[in-house]
Write an enzyme that holds these catalytic residues in place. Structure first.
Site, PDB file in Angstrom:
ATOM      1  N   ASN A 115       0.807  -1.214   0.000  1.00 49.01           N
ATOM      2  CA  ASN A 115       0.000   0.000   0.000  1.00 49.01           C
ATOM      3  C   ASN A 115       0.842   1.266   0.000  1.00 49.01           C
ATOM      4  O   ASN A 115       0.447   2.282  -0.568  1.00 49.01           O
ATOM      5  CB  ASN A 115      -0.930   0.007   1.215  1.00 49.01           C
ATOM      6  CG  ASN A 115      -2.078  -0.964   1.066  1.00 49.01           C
ATOM      7  OD1 ASN A 115      -2.982  -0.749   0.274  1.00 49.01           O
ATOM      8  ND2 ASN A 115      -2.039  -2.052   1.820  1.00 49.01           N
ATOM      9  N   TYR A 129      -8.296 -21.002   5.563  1.00 44.36           N
ATOM     10  CA  TYR A 129      -9.145 -19.824   5.735  1.00 44.36           C
ATOM     11  C   TYR A 129     -10.566 -20.173   5.316  1.00 44.36           C
ATOM     12  O   TYR A 129     -10.771 -21.024   4.448  1.00 44.36           O
ATOM     13  CB  TYR A 129      -8.620 -18.709   4.830  1.00 44.36           C
ATOM     14  CG  TYR A 129      -8.424 -17.361   5.483  1.00 44.36           C
ATOM     15  CD1 TYR A 129      -7.675 -17.223   6.647  1.00 44.36           C
ATOM     16  CD2 TYR A 129      -8.961 -16.208   4.916  1.00 44.36           C
ATOM     17  CE1 TYR A 129      -7.469 -15.985   7.212  1.00 44.36           C
ATOM     18  CE2 TYR A 129      -8.758 -14.961   5.476  1.00 44.36           C
ATOM     19  CZ  TYR A 129      -8.016 -14.855   6.630  1.00 44.36           C
ATOM     20  OH  TYR A 129      -7.812 -13.627   7.191  1.00 44.36           O
ATOM     21  N   ASP A 184       0.359 -10.939  -0.389  1.00 42.09           N
ATOM     22  CA  ASP A 184       1.608 -10.834   0.366  1.00 42.09           C
ATOM     23  C   ASP A 184       1.712 -11.913   1.427  1.00 42.09           C
ATOM     24  O   ASP A 184       2.793 -12.473   1.663  1.00 42.09           O
ATOM     25  CB  ASP A 184       1.734  -9.449   1.003  1.00 42.09           C
ATOM     26  CG  ASP A 184       0.520  -9.061   1.850  1.00 42.09           C
ATOM     27  OD1 ASP A 184      -0.574  -9.638   1.654  1.00 42.09           O
ATOM     28  OD2 ASP A 184       0.659  -8.160   2.703  1.00 42.09           O
ATOM     29  N   THR A 241       7.876  15.447  24.678  1.00 46.50           N
ATOM     30  CA  THR A 241       6.757  14.907  23.901  1.00 46.50           C
ATOM     31  C   THR A 241       7.211  13.899  22.855  1.00 46.50           C
ATOM     32  O   THR A 241       6.615  12.829  22.700  1.00 46.50           O
ATOM     33  CB  THR A 241       5.981  16.051  23.225  1.00 46.50           C
ATOM     34  OG1 THR A 241       5.485  16.933  24.233  1.00 46.50           O
ATOM     35  CG2 THR A 241       4.811  15.512  22.414  1.00 46.50           C
ATOM     36  N   ASP A 247       4.670  -9.550   9.542  1.00 42.68           N
ATOM     37  CA  ASP A 247       5.086  -8.652   8.460  1.00 42.68           C
ATOM     38  C   ASP A 247       4.694  -7.221   8.826  1.00 42.68           C
ATOM     39  O   ASP A 247       3.515  -6.883   8.924  1.00 42.68           O
ATOM     40  CB  ASP A 247       4.409  -9.067   7.151  1.00 42.68           C
ATOM     41  CG  ASP A 247       4.959  -8.314   5.938  1.00 42.68           C
ATOM     42  OD1 ASP A 247       5.674  -7.307   6.131  1.00 42.68           O
ATOM     43  OD2 ASP A 247       4.672  -8.736   4.809  1.00 42.68           O
TER      44      ASP A 247
END
EC number: 2.7.1.33
Length: 258
Positions: A9, A100, A109, A184, A129
């Site tokens: 992505n 699945y 992937d 911070t 991953d």
């Protein structure tokens, strides 16, 4: 030589294999807006930089979790390499026994990583991953892909914190000096890094509890070395696991063609 493309992505990882050796590899931005010509010229420049031409490549395989980009990439392969690429998806031989509920839902992937993981490390196996999403895959002692877990990636979480909390800055993902942040930035780094280490150890330990035989834990992805350096549950960091899996799948699907 074989050219492999792992389209994520955020980034696309490219590799050139000469036999079993990964000779060259690059990481470029994944862009849904680029045309086949733009991708072609980007890859041409990378190949030329190491003394290669399009004609040096005899085969190509693509794994992608970004469907809109595939039209441009397939056109690029045909136009510049004169090769029809193998695509990891329905119809490709993987050798995986996927348990699945709907095997078609398993990301390309994750399939590629599982193929490489079993080949290199045996089973049972847990593969983590660290990509745009952090994925966990569990392969049992019978080399069956049982499923896994998907969590927001480290960068997504960090960007969400910056975007939704008005006074928090955008930060670099890095190891802070101390778990107790004194400012911070270091406090955010501690929360992000050790929060993800805790996530990894929590999910992996629960997956391990499902296995009669202790599974090996493999980590891959850009931030794998950083997380592994702080975690006690990761056995191996393999930065090229996905590229290895692509090479193996190319060989499995072309062996009868010589």
């Amino acid at each position: 030589m074989i050219f492999v493309l792992d389209v994520g992505n955020t980034n696309t990882v490219l590799g050139v294999y000469d036999g079993d050796e990964l000779k060259y590899h690059w990481r470029i931005e994944t862009s849904r807006a680029k045309t086949e010509d733009e991708y072609g010229m980007t890859i041409k420049a990378l190949l030329n930089h190491v003394g290669l031409q399009f004609s040096d490549i005899r085969g190509m395989i693509i794994s992608s979790v970004v469907p809109p980009i595939m039209f441009a990439l397939e056109r690029m392969c045909l136009k510049y390499f004169h090769i029809k690429p193998l695509i990891v998806g329905p119809g490709i031989k993987t050798g995986l026994d996927i348990k699945y509920e709907n095997p078609r839902e398993v990301g390309a992937d994750r399939i590629v990583n599982a193929v490489a993981g079993i080949h290199l490390y045996g089973s049972p196996l847990i593969i983590v991953d660290f990509g745009t999403a952090t994925t966990y895959c569990y392969i049992n002692e019978h080399k069956q892909y049982m499923g896994g877990a998907i969590a927001p990636g480290i960068m997504i979480s960090t960007e969400a914190l910056f975007a939704r909390a008005a006074k928090l800055p955008r930060i670099e993902i890095a190891r802070p000096d101390d778990i107790v942040g004194k400012n911070t930035v270091s406090a955010m780094q501690a929360g992000i890094l050790y929060g993800y280490v805790g996530q990894v150890e929590g999910i992996v330990s629960r997956m391990k509890a499902k296995s009669k035989v202790p599974p090996k834990v493999i980590a891959t992805g850009g931030l794998a070395p950083l997380i592994a350096s702080e975690s006690s549950v990761i056995d191996v960091v393999d930065p090229f696991l996905t590229l290895t899996g692509l090479k193996l799948l190319y060989e499995k699907n072309t062996e009868k063609k010589g």
